[in-house]
Design a protein around this motif. Structure first.
Motif, PDB file in Angstrom:
ATOM      1  N   UNK A 118      25.412  88.019  52.275  1.00 25.10           N
ATOM      2  CA  UNK A 118      26.225  87.494  51.178  1.00 25.10           C
ATOM      3  C   UNK A 118      25.735  88.161  49.896  1.00 25.10           C
ATOM      4  N   UNK A 119      26.219  89.375  49.658  1.00 32.92           N
ATOM      5  CA  UNK A 119      25.652  90.142  48.536  1.00 32.92           C
ATOM      6  C   UNK A 119      26.756  90.572  47.582  1.00 32.92           C
ATOM      7  N   UNK A 120      26.376  90.735  46.334  1.00 37.74           N
ATOM      8  CA  UNK A 120      27.326  91.227  45.334  1.00 37.74           C
ATOM      9  C   UNK A 120      26.714  92.466  44.704  1.00 37.74           C
ATOM     10  N   UNK A 121      27.426  93.569  44.810  1.00 35.34           N
ATOM     11  CA  UNK A 121      26.923  94.805  44.200  1.00 35.34           C
ATOM     12  C   UNK A 121      27.583  94.972  42.839  1.00 35.34           C
ATOM     13  N   UNK A 122      26.757  95.109  41.810  1.00 35.60           N
ATOM     14  CA  UNK A 122      27.253  95.335  40.452  1.00 35.60           C
ATOM     15  C   UNK A 122      26.911  96.779  40.112  1.00 35.60           C
ATOM     16  N   UNK A 123      27.946  97.605  40.094  1.00 37.82           N
ATOM     17  CA  UNK A 123      27.739  99.053  39.952  1.00 37.82           C
ATOM     18  C   UNK A 123      28.158  99.496  38.562  1.00 37.82           C
ATOM     19  N   UNK A 124      27.292 100.274  37.903  1.00 38.45           N
ATOM     20  CA  UNK A 124      27.672 100.863  36.610  1.00 38.45           C
ATOM     21  C   UNK A 124      28.811 101.840  36.889  1.00 38.45           C
ATOM     22  N   UNK A 125      29.838 101.805  36.056  1.00 42.51           N
ATOM     23  CA  UNK A 125      31.096 102.429  36.460  1.00 42.51           C
ATOM     24  C   UNK A 125      31.540 103.627  35.621  1.00 42.51           C
ATOM     25  N   UNK A 126      30.768 103.967  34.563  1.00 44.92           N
ATOM     26  CA  UNK A 126      31.289 104.993  33.653  1.00 44.92           C
ATOM     27  C   UNK A 126      30.385 106.205  33.482  1.00 44.92           C
ATOM     28  N   UNK A 127      29.072 106.032  33.768  1.00 50.29           N
ATOM     29  CA  UNK A 127      28.126 107.077  33.352  1.00 50.29           C
ATOM     30  C   UNK A 127      27.617 107.858  34.560  1.00 50.29           C
ATOM     31  N   UNK A 128      26.349 108.306  34.447  1.00 49.91           N
ATOM     32  CA  UNK A 128      25.688 108.958  35.570  1.00 49.91           C
ATOM     33  C   UNK A 128      26.366 110.298  35.871  1.00 49.91           C
ATOM     34  N   UNK A 204      13.381  88.811  40.718  1.00 47.04           N
ATOM     35  CA  UNK A 204      13.769  90.173  40.336  1.00 47.04           C
ATOM     36  C   UNK A 204      12.920  91.184  41.080  1.00 47.04           C
ATOM     37  N   UNK A 205      13.545  92.293  41.490  1.00 47.45           N
ATOM     38  CA  UNK A 205      12.764  93.361  42.114  1.00 47.45           C
ATOM     39  C   UNK A 205      13.412  94.698  41.808  1.00 47.45           C
ATOM     40  N   UNK A 206      12.563  95.733  41.727  1.00 48.42           N
ATOM     41  CA  UNK A 206      13.066  97.099  41.557  1.00 48.42           C
ATOM     42  C   UNK A 206      12.763  97.830  42.857  1.00 48.42           C
ATOM     43  N   UNK A 207      13.780  98.475  43.432  1.00 51.16           N
ATOM     44  CA  UNK A 207      13.567  99.205  44.687  1.00 51.16           C
ATOM     45  C   UNK A 207      13.991 100.648  44.500  1.00 51.16           C
ATOM     46  N   UNK A 208      13.313 101.538  45.178  1.00 56.37           N
ATOM     47  CA  UNK A 208      13.740 102.940  45.179  1.00 56.37           C
ATOM     48  C   UNK A 208      14.986 103.024  46.073  1.00 56.37           C
ATOM     49  N   UNK A 209      15.983 103.745  45.598  1.00 56.70           N
ATOM     50  CA  UNK A 209      17.302 103.710  46.241  1.00 56.70           C
ATOM     51  C   UNK A 209      17.277 104.161  47.709  1.00 56.70           C
ATOM     52  N   UNK A 210      16.393 105.083  48.058  1.00 61.59           N
ATOM     53  CA  UNK A 210      16.442 105.560  49.452  1.00 61.59           C
ATOM     54  C   UNK A 210      16.007 104.473  50.431  1.00 61.59           C
ATOM     55  N   UNK A 211      14.860 103.861  50.157  1.00 61.43           N
ATOM     56  CA  UNK A 211      14.438 102.792  51.068  1.00 61.43           C
ATOM     57  C   UNK A 211      15.348 101.573  50.873  1.00 61.43           C
ATOM     58  N   UNK A 222      19.016  90.077  53.271  1.00 61.98           N
ATOM     59  CA  UNK A 222      17.895  89.848  52.347  1.00 61.98           C
ATOM     60  C   UNK A 222      18.290  90.126  50.897  1.00 61.98           C
ATOM     61  N   UNK A 223      19.515  90.622  50.680  1.00 61.11           N
ATOM     62  CA  UNK A 223      19.925  90.963  49.316  1.00 61.11           C
ATOM     63  C   UNK A 223      20.871  89.908  48.760  1.00 61.11           C
ATOM     64  N   UNK A 224      20.852  89.794  47.423  1.00 67.41           N
ATOM     65  CA  UNK A 224      21.685  88.799  46.767  1.00 67.41           C
ATOM     66  C   UNK A 224      22.599  89.537  45.778  1.00 67.41           C
ATOM     67  N   UNK A 225      22.154  89.715  44.515  1.00 61.01           N
ATOM     68  CA  UNK A 225      22.897  90.582  43.587  1.00 61.01           C
ATOM     69  C   UNK A 225      22.127  91.896  43.499  1.00 61.01           C
ATOM     70  N   UNK A 226      22.847  93.012  43.575  1.00 66.83           N
ATOM     71  CA  UNK A 226      22.215  94.327  43.425  1.00 66.83           C
ATOM     72  C   UNK A 226      22.855  95.019  42.231  1.00 66.83           C
ATOM     73  N   UNK A 227      22.040  95.532  41.318  1.00 68.10           N
ATOM     74  CA  UNK A 227      22.595  96.276  40.184  1.00 68.10           C
ATOM     75  C   UNK A 227      22.059  97.696  40.258  1.00 68.10           C
ATOM     76  N   UNK A 228      22.956  98.671  40.063  1.00 68.00           N
ATOM     77  CA  UNK A 228      22.508 100.045  40.211  1.00 68.00           C
ATOM     78  C   UNK A 228      23.419 101.013  39.462  1.00 68.00           C
ATOM     79  N   UNK A 229      22.993 102.274  39.456  1.00 69.32           N
ATOM     80  CA  UNK A 229      23.747 103.310  38.749  1.00 69.32           C
ATOM     81  C   UNK A 229      24.999 103.689  39.545  1.00 69.32           C
ATOM     82  N   UNK A 230      25.860 104.437  38.875  1.00 75.00           N
ATOM     83  CA  UNK A 230      27.195 104.711  39.396  1.00 75.00           C
ATOM     84  C   UNK A 230      27.207 105.326  40.812  1.00 75.00           C
ATOM     85  N   UNK A 231      26.526 106.451  40.990  1.00 76.04           N
ATOM     86  CA  UNK A 231      26.584 107.141  42.288  1.00 76.04           C
ATOM     87  C   UNK A 231      25.949 106.298  43.396  1.00 76.04           C
TER      88      UNK A 231
END
Ligand code: NAD
Length: 483
Positions: A118-128, A204-211, A222-231
């Motif tokens: 049950x996760x919600x991905x919040x993706x930055x949508x304009x930059x990167x 709150x946690x910061x994870x490296x995108x590959x792992x 194990x994930x709830x809300x995930x916030x990350x860069x566009x790509x």
């Protein structure tokens, strides 16, 4: 409220399965008493093929700007021919900075190996890298600019935390690659940690995108809300949708200050278009997010219960149908009829993931630019040079460059090759010469054009320069590998 006062909603029926799933969705909305005034626009394939490479005519822009709410079916982007992706065009032109994609499993109605996902991905949508600024600089080298800004990052990170708080979510995970991209991804992680202090009740946690992506595929629950860069967000939201069941199930919203766009996450599915078998659930879930955005949570909830009841009753479209667990395979229209028949009902068993997506519009804060002391320290000069021996180029550059600058080092594809490089390092024709001042003092700005001229006078081809600055005494550029 009289029907005249209903909010205007711009609707595009899109391409491929778009018209089928839009008709099904609108029939359900209307039967449930959704309050909106539709304005239909034509965008996509027809418009592209009529010669408009953006896929959207001016009168459609006018409608979007007037109404501010857009329900959009998927669009086919024709291959080749310089056609620009309409989605990217609309998101960037209208400043739709947040792409919100809830992905949850529907056990017990649809079997899943991850019942609690049950996760919600919040993706930055304009930059990167999606800023779309690309250049071929030399015979060998092509470049795409990764642009991350403080206001863009603050806005998306705050959006994610506000979303989590409003929806009583417990954790926000930030995914970055800040071990490699220390300035850009590092900024994103720093702002996440800084804004996170205002939300102490949220883990709150910061994870490296590959792992992070690997874990998301293996342990999505194990994930709830995930916030990350566009790509990264683009990639992990497709992984999450696929893991959750069918791409036909998830809806998404694209939120900006002047326009909000709601859609299914999937594409126009040309392989099944016109067959009447597409699952309208993704588009319906996008429409439910729209109703919540319009404050019509009562209608959205009625529809969501009826939709879940339909799934619980085993009426499944082909993409989710399983002989052992489904009751009947239904087409798009029949699925919509079944949801309409159940509008006063709710499922008898509750969803294992417990997810009921519900959100009000989220306010972020205006950006306040801080005053910083910016000091010029030097310049990186990028060259196209066809030679192979860094020492030869080093000698040419040392001879060309006059005070106040001197050559600090030369890198090739980011690795230091002069002085004291390794013979083993492969060198392309794309070289970066780092120039700092002889005395370590800040150079006058007008010395930069002069140094470019010194390169040109020595027959060296400059393809671009980047000024090296410090900001409040902190280095504003990365070191070369081996520098
Ligand atoms: P797709 O999502 O259209 O299809 C992938 C697979 O999923 C196909 O097998 C399809 O049949 C199936 N599928 C998708 N939606 C379904 C549904 N509702 N019910 C049942 N099955 C479903 O991806 P694609 O084939 O890579 O892209 C097709 C076109 O869509 C391309 O032109 C692409 O540019 C476009 N596209 C548009 C959007 C958008 O408008 N938001 C998003 C992605 C792709």
């Amino acid at each position: 409220m009289s029907t005249l006062d209903y909010p205007e909603v711009v609707i595009a029926k899109g391409d491929g399965i778009g018209p089928e799933i839009t008709d099904a969705t609108l029939r359900i909305l209307d039967a449930a008493g959704a309050r909106y005034k539709p304005t239909f626009i034509d965008i996509g394939e027809k418009v592209y093929l009529a010669g408009n490479t953006s896929g959207i005519p001016q009168d459609a822009w006018d409608s979007l700007i007037r109404a501010g709410i857009f329900l959009k079916a998927p669009i086919t982007t024709p291959q080749g021919g310089g056609y620009k992706s309409l989605n990217v065009t609309i998101r960037k032109t209208m400043g739709l900075y947040a792409n919100v994609r809830p992905c949850f499993t529907l056990k017990p109605y649809i079997p899943s190996p991850f019942p609690d996902m049950d996760m919600v991905i919040v993706r930055e949508n304009e930059e990167d890298l999606y800023a779309g600024i690309e250049h071929r600089q030399t015979t060998d080298a092509f470049q795409c600019l990764k642009l991350i800004t403080i206001p863009g990052t603050q806005r998306i990170v705050r959006y994610a935390f506000e979303y989590a708080r409003q929806n009583k979510r417990k954790k926000v995970t930030c995914m970055v690659k800040d071990n490699i991209m220390k300035l850009t991804d590092g900024l994103f992680a720093d702002i996440f940690r800084e804004i996170g202090t205002e939300y102490p009740e949220i883990d709150q946690e910061v994870m490296i995108i590959d792992i992070g992506s690997a874990r998301l595929a293996r342990y999505p629950d194990r994930f709830d809300v995930v916030v990350t860069l566009n790509l990264y967000g683009d990639i992990i939201s497709d992984i999450a949708a696929e893991v959750s069941g069918s791409v036909g199930l998830c809806g998404s919203s694209n939120i900006g200050t002047d326009l909000a766009m709601f859609e299914a996450i999937h594409g126009s599915a040309p392989d099944i278009a016109g067959k009447g078998i597409a699952n309208p659930s993704g588009m319906l879930n996008g429409a439910l997010m729209m109703l919540e955005h319009l404050g019509q949570n009562d209608v959205a909830e009625r529809i969501r219960w009826a939709w879940l009841k339909t799934l619980e009753d085993g009426l499944h479209t082909a993409d989710i149908f399983k002989a052992e667990s489904s009751a009947k395979k239904v087409g798009t229209a029949e699925f919509a009829d079944a949801v309409i028949e159940r509008l006063a009902l709710a499922p008898q068993t509750s969803l294992a993931s417990g997810s009921v997506v519900s959100t009000k519009p989220i306010e972020t804060r205006p950006y306040v630019r801080k005053r910083v002391k910016k000091e010029l320290l030097g310049v990186d000069v990028f060259l196209e040079w066809p030679g192979e021996k860094p020492a030869e180029l080093g000698a040419l550059v040392e001879a060309a460059v006059k005070p106040p600058f001197k050559l600090k080092m030369i890198t090739n594809r980011g690795v230091k090759v002069y002085p004291d490089g390794f013979e083993q390092t492969f060198c392309s024709d794309h070289w970066r010469c780092r120039l700092l001042t002889v005395d370590g003092q800040s150079p006058e700005r007008n010395t930069i054009p002069a140094v470019i001229q010194q390169f040109l006078d020595s027959g060296l081809e400059v393809v671009k320069t980047e000024n090296l600055y410090s900001f409040d005494g902190e280095r504003g550029y990365s070191l070369g590998q081996g520098e």
